[in-house]
Scaffold this motif. Structure first.
Motif: not given
Length: 202
Positions: A71-85, A96-110
């Protein structure tokens, strides 16, 4: 991994919604889509085993977490942010239901687990820096094929589990081989060894 020039300089948000027209998975590096290499069957079985193992522990402890794979997670890149899986990430269940329907990981994984393949260099270099920047408390790299060169290993080339634990602003690295117990900060009562993890995938 090989780059494809479908649309250069995507943002992470555009990456989440971009349809490549194929079933292949991609990561986003410096704004470009990079095809992920096809994982071996052993790679996939190890990921599945750890998914089930950590999932069972989450259920036993009644934690509001869940394991997610590729699942994609936003991480810092050289210029634009990278997306890692990551092969496997332990994340908090959306509230929330809205968060459940959002794509990708938007919190810091444990916790994050990567299973080393042909792009092991990314696991040991750019991903280490990116996950430390996100302050992911625990990051494992499982070198089930013993392919990481000796110069990058503290205990020599061979099958091993590399564990990074966050201390201060960076990671402390340890390597575990054979039947040595792998200490798990996220799940202290889970008893795993490199041999057990690799055997489970065979």
């Amino acid at each position: 991994m090989s780059a494809i020039q479908l649309q250069p300089h995507l943002t992470f948000e555009e990456f989440l919604d971009y349809d490549t027209g194929t079933e292949n998975l991609y990561e986003l590096i410096d704004g470009s889509l990079i095809a992920m290499s096809e994982p071996s069957r052993l790679h996939q079985r190890i990921a599945r085993y750890l998914d089930l193992t950590f999932g069972d522990e989450i259920e036993r402890l009644e934690l509001p977490w869940e394991p997610v794979r590729n699942t994609a997670i936003k991480v810092p890149g050289r210029n634009l942010a990278d997306g890692r899986r990551p092969d496997l990430a332990i994340v908090t269940i959306p509230q929330t239901e809205e968060e459940s329907q959002t794509k990708g990981i938007h919190t810091t994984p444990h916790m994050i687990v990567e299973i080393a393949s042909s792009n092991w260099g990314e696991d040991l270099k750019r991903k280490v820096l990116a996950y430390a920047h996100l302050e992911v408390p625990e990051y494992w790299v499982i070198d089930y094929g013993g392919q990481i060169p000796e110069k990058h290993c503290d205990r020599g080339k061979g099958v091993k589990t590399i564990v990074y634990t966050l201390q201060g602003y960076g990671y402390v690295k340890q390597e575990f081989v054979g039947d040595e117990l792998i200490p798990c900060r996220t799940f202290p009562e889970v008893k795993l060894t490199t041999n057990l993890v690799v055997r489970a995938g065979k």
